[in-house]
Design a protein around this motif. Structure first.
Motif, PDB file in Angstrom:
ATOM      1  N   GLU A 116     -42.522 -42.628  33.723  1.00 60.30           N
ATOM      2  CA  GLU A 116     -41.749 -43.481  34.699  1.00 60.30           C
ATOM      3  C   GLU A 116     -40.415 -42.957  35.212  1.00 60.30           C
ATOM      4  N   SER A 119     -37.232 -45.007  39.942  1.00 62.89           N
ATOM      5  CA  SER A 119     -37.050 -46.256  39.816  1.00 62.89           C
ATOM      6  C   SER A 119     -35.922 -46.682  40.615  1.00 62.89           C
ATOM      7  N   ASN A 121     -33.278 -49.290  43.033  1.00 64.18           N
ATOM      8  CA  ASN A 121     -33.285 -50.562  43.295  1.00 64.18           C
ATOM      9  C   ASN A 121     -33.275 -51.101  44.730  1.00 64.18           C
ATOM     10  N   HIS A 130     -30.063 -41.820  40.417  1.00 63.63           N
ATOM     11  CA  HIS A 130     -31.628 -42.173  40.724  1.00 63.63           C
ATOM     12  C   HIS A 130     -32.060 -40.590  41.038  1.00 63.63           C
ATOM     13  N   HIS A 156     -40.884 -47.499  38.872  1.00 61.20           N
ATOM     14  CA  HIS A 156     -40.553 -48.937  38.416  1.00 61.20           C
ATOM     15  C   HIS A 156     -39.628 -49.523  39.312  1.00 61.20           C
ATOM     16  N   GLY A 158     -36.931 -51.279  41.221  1.00 63.80           N
ATOM     17  CA  GLY A 158     -36.013 -52.659  41.083  1.00 63.80           C
ATOM     18  C   GLY A 158     -36.167 -53.644  41.942  1.00 63.80           C
ATOM     19  N   TYR A 305     -34.498 -58.631  33.496  1.00 58.62           N
ATOM     20  CA  TYR A 305     -34.781 -57.228  33.334  1.00 58.62           C
ATOM     21  C   TYR A 305     -35.639 -56.899  32.252  1.00 58.62           C
ATOM     22  N   ASP A 309     -39.643 -55.474  31.174  1.00 56.97           N
ATOM     23  CA  ASP A 309     -39.905 -54.414  30.690  1.00 56.97           C
ATOM     24  C   ASP A 309     -40.829 -54.489  29.647  1.00 56.97           C
ATOM     25  N   TYR A 327     -39.722 -43.214  29.678  1.00 57.25           N
ATOM     26  CA  TYR A 327     -38.990 -43.840  30.596  1.00 57.25           C
ATOM     27  C   TYR A 327     -37.692 -42.824  30.937  1.00 57.25           C
ATOM     28  N   VAL A 329     -34.385 -42.707  32.360  1.00 60.54           N
ATOM     29  CA  VAL A 329     -33.495 -43.546  32.929  1.00 60.54           C
ATOM     30  C   VAL A 329     -31.905 -43.196  32.092  1.00 60.54           C
ATOM     31  N   GLN A 333     -28.234 -47.002  29.627  1.00 59.17           N
ATOM     32  CA  GLN A 333     -29.392 -47.931  29.226  1.00 59.17           C
ATOM     33  C   GLN A 333     -30.227 -47.748  27.805  1.00 59.17           C
ATOM     34  N   HIS A 336     -30.842 -50.960  25.829  1.00 60.27           N
ATOM     35  CA  HIS A 336     -31.739 -51.963  26.638  1.00 60.27           C
ATOM     36  C   HIS A 336     -33.112 -51.398  26.150  1.00 60.27           C
ATOM     37  N   PHE A 337     -33.380 -50.099  25.880  1.00 60.20           N
ATOM     38  CA  PHE A 337     -34.708 -49.506  25.662  1.00 60.20           C
ATOM     39  C   PHE A 337     -35.035 -49.901  24.180  1.00 60.20           C
TER      40      PHE A 337
HETATM   41  N1  ARG Z   1     -33.922 -49.839  38.659  1.00 55.41           N
HETATM   42  C1  ARG Z   1     -33.223 -49.565  37.415  1.00 55.41           C
HETATM   43  C2  ARG Z   1     -31.719 -48.863  37.611  1.00 55.41           C
HETATM   44  O1  ARG Z   1     -31.585 -48.616  39.084  1.00 55.41           O
HETATM   45  C3  ARG Z   1     -33.775 -48.454  36.295  1.00 55.41           C
HETATM   46  C4  ARG Z   1     -35.076 -48.780  36.053  1.00 55.41           C
HETATM   47  C5  ARG Z   1     -35.539 -48.164  34.550  1.00 55.41           C
HETATM   48  N2  ARG Z   1     -36.911 -48.461  34.242  1.00 55.41           N
HETATM   49  C6  ARG Z   1     -36.979 -49.439  33.446  1.00 55.41           C
HETATM   50  N3  ARG Z   1     -38.283 -49.733  32.929  1.00 55.41           N
HETATM   51  N4  ARG Z   1     -36.150 -50.589  33.078  1.00 55.41           N
HETATM   52  O2  ARG Z   1     -30.913 -48.915  36.914  1.00 55.41           O
END
Ligand code: ARG
Length: 563
Positions: A116, A119, A121, A130, A156, A158, A305, A309, A327, A329, A333, A336-337
């Protein structure tokens, strides 16, 4: 020939270690007089209850030494000196035969890996963070595919969340339709920023936005139509960038995709007794693991969010039965993961272990941390345009008569930016400085590109030359260093996979380019008067170009034939 494997198999025959364990133990000594490969006997010493140098001595006398010049026992290490003539011949021939597939293998056959990445937004600029995810993810996708893994690249998007409530309110109040047509993301960003400014004066706006998002989640038509419009406009712009970067995805299943999978998720969490109430919200308590709770549903019933996920991971597992779910990212984050993966584990999903967060550091541009909130952003188009125009300037200085200068500059410029993102350990912050990026010297994309083009130009000049090659004549240390590096291409790719680290390939290719420059600056190639040596050198040049081209392509960078 993969010497590590050969050595490992031979040692395995004589010990109780697994091939894989042995391969991991094998080192590549920094100094040539310590051999090309070394096997330390210290671990064996523990299980065999013998001194390491005695074990090394025993191995040395019994091991099959075919293909090696010599094998030595030094201080508990078994040092292997590869037979140069064999290595030269085997390596160069392999590269020339396998061409675009050199470095590849099929160890991943039959395994699905989700990568992934990117992603962005919707309705927000695609920012350099990004781009970082896009560069790393695209590269991991290619690296894994080169080893036979079946990759599924997921963007993925946003495209769900409370910000859409804000955008819907903002569009109705302030949008300039004409500006929206012209440059959708700029206009959406403008009204999004305006929303925050206005909301500071008028707190009811936030509440309005919250309600509109709830209506969107409940499927109200007016909100749906506006949302779809915002999404279509944004995607049109993102796709321009992906095209420019030559990046493709297998799926664009973003956050909104999981909207209809939330109810069953919540139901399942309830049944598994994982939900607790906290200030009206439903959360998974993670205090036993020293983490804040994972919020599943806010007090107004809206999802967040993390909820999406959780649903996404379960969906992916059911759909793709993945070997790994990666992922790409930013490291901010990471928590979060961790929360999401822990929650999946608590739900009883053993595959939670196969979910991997591949983080990366911040991109600092002219000392500013990039954020979209205040509109303080570097637009990516502009960044790439700048890279291309700087490359063009450099080409004009160096080779003013080059054909298709613009096209070449586009590839060099974009390649240079990607290279920068893929050069350092991904967890490290990147400080973006043009002088370090668009430069033909130093460890840059243009430097590697230039080395490739030099090699190709030598080969063009040699067209028509025909002689048998005598590889045993590639005797110099510099030639052998280059051959040795080329022979290690596949190992480096595998190592990059193990660490989820494209920078291993990037740095490897810088080493190849350096060794190549040393070689062709010091040894006559076209003017060599021994034909069989000349042929061997030319084949070494070609093997180098094959390696550089393939390695750059694993980074998502295209080569140019002339520059
Ligand atoms: N859209 C999110 C951002 O710009 C990142 C997404 C990351 N992927 C996920 N599965 N949460 O911060």
């Amino acid at each position: 020939m993969d010497y590590k494997k050969v050595i490992a198999e031979r040692i395995k025959e004589m010990t109780n270690l697994e091939t894989e364990t042995i391969e991991k133990l094998i080192e590549q000594p920094p100094q040539p007089d310590m051999g090309d490969y070394a096997f330390p006997c210290f671990q064996l010493a523990k299980t065999m209850r013998k001194a390491p140098n005695i074990i090394a001595q025993e191995l040395k006398t019994t091991i099959n030494s075919n293909g090696f010049e010599k094998i030595e026992n030094v201080g508990g290490y078994l040092n292997f000196f590869v037979g140069k003539a064999t290595l030269n011949e085997v390596t160069i021939k392999k590269a020339l035969e396998e061409k675009d597939k050199f470095g590849y293998s099929d160890i991943g056959n039959g395994k699905n890996v989700i990568v992934e990445f990117s992603s962005p937004n919707i309705a927000k600029p695609f920012h350099v963070g990004h781009l970082c995810s896009t560069a790393i993810g695209n590269s991991l996708y290619k690296i894994l595919s080169s080893q036979g893994y079946n990759c599924i690249g997921i963007n993925h998007l946003g495209d769900w969340g409370t910000q859409f409530g804000k955008l819907i309110v903002a569009i109705e109040k302030w949008v300039d339709e004409e500006a929206l047509e012209r440059d959708a993301i700029k206009e959406l960003l403008r009204i999004y920023v305006k929303f925050h400014d206005e909301a500071e004066k008028d707190p009811t706006l936030e509440e309005c936005a919250r309600q509109r998002f709830k209506m969107l989640e409940d499927g109200c038509e007016k909100e749906r139509i506006l949302w779809q419009k915002i999404k279509d406009l944004s995607l049109k712009e993102f796709n321009k960038l992906y095209e420019r970067l030559n990046v493709k995805f297998d799926s664009y299943a973003g956050e909104s995709f999981y909207n209809d999978k939330i109810d069953s998720l919540v139901e399942e969490l309830k049944q598994k007794n994982l939900l607790t109430e906290s200030k009206g919200a439903l959360v998974v308590d993670l205090s036993d693991f020293n983490m804040p709770p994972c919020i599943v549903m806010k007090s107004d019933g809206a999802t967040i969010y993390a909820t999406r996920d959780l649903a996404a991971a379960i969906y992916r597992h059911n759909t793709y039965n993945f070997h790994k779910n990666i992922y790409v990212v930013g490291t901010p984050q990471a928590l979060h993961f961790k929360q999401v993966f822990k929650t999946l584990e608590l739900m009883g999903y053993q595959w939670a272990d196969d979910c991997v967060h591949v983080g990366f550091g911040l991109v600092k541009f002219e000392d500013k941390k990039l954020s979209t909130r205040k509109g303080d952003v570097v637009f990516l188009d502009e960044l790439l345009d700048e890279a291309v125009s700087r490359s063009l300037k450099l080409i004009e200085e160096k080779n003013p008569n080059l054909e298709n200068k613009e096209l070449v500059a586009e590839k060099i410029g974009i390649g240079a930016v990607l290279f920068t993102y893929l050069k350092n350990n991904r967890e490290r912050d990147i400080i973006f400085s043009w002088d370090d990026i668009i430069n033909f010297d130093g460890e840059t994309g243009p430097y590697v590109q230039y080395s490739y083009a030099r090699g190709r130009s030598i080969l063009r000049k040699a067209e028509g030359f025909n002689s048998k090659a005598d590889y045993s004549k590639l005797k110099s240390k510099d030639e052998f260093e280059l051959v040795k590096l080329i022979s290690q291409f596949n190992e480096n790719i595998l190592f990059a996979i193990e660490k989820y680290e494209p920078s291993i390939v990037t740095r490897y290719i810088v080493d190849v380019a350096k060794a190549f420059n040393k070689f062709y600056n010091q040894y006559p190639i076209m003017s060599c008067d021994d034909d069989t040596l000349k042929a061997a050198r030319l084949n070494l040049v070609e093997a180098t170009t094959v390696t550089i081209k393939n390695a750059l392509s694993l980074l998502g960078i295209e080569v140019v034939e002339k520059m």
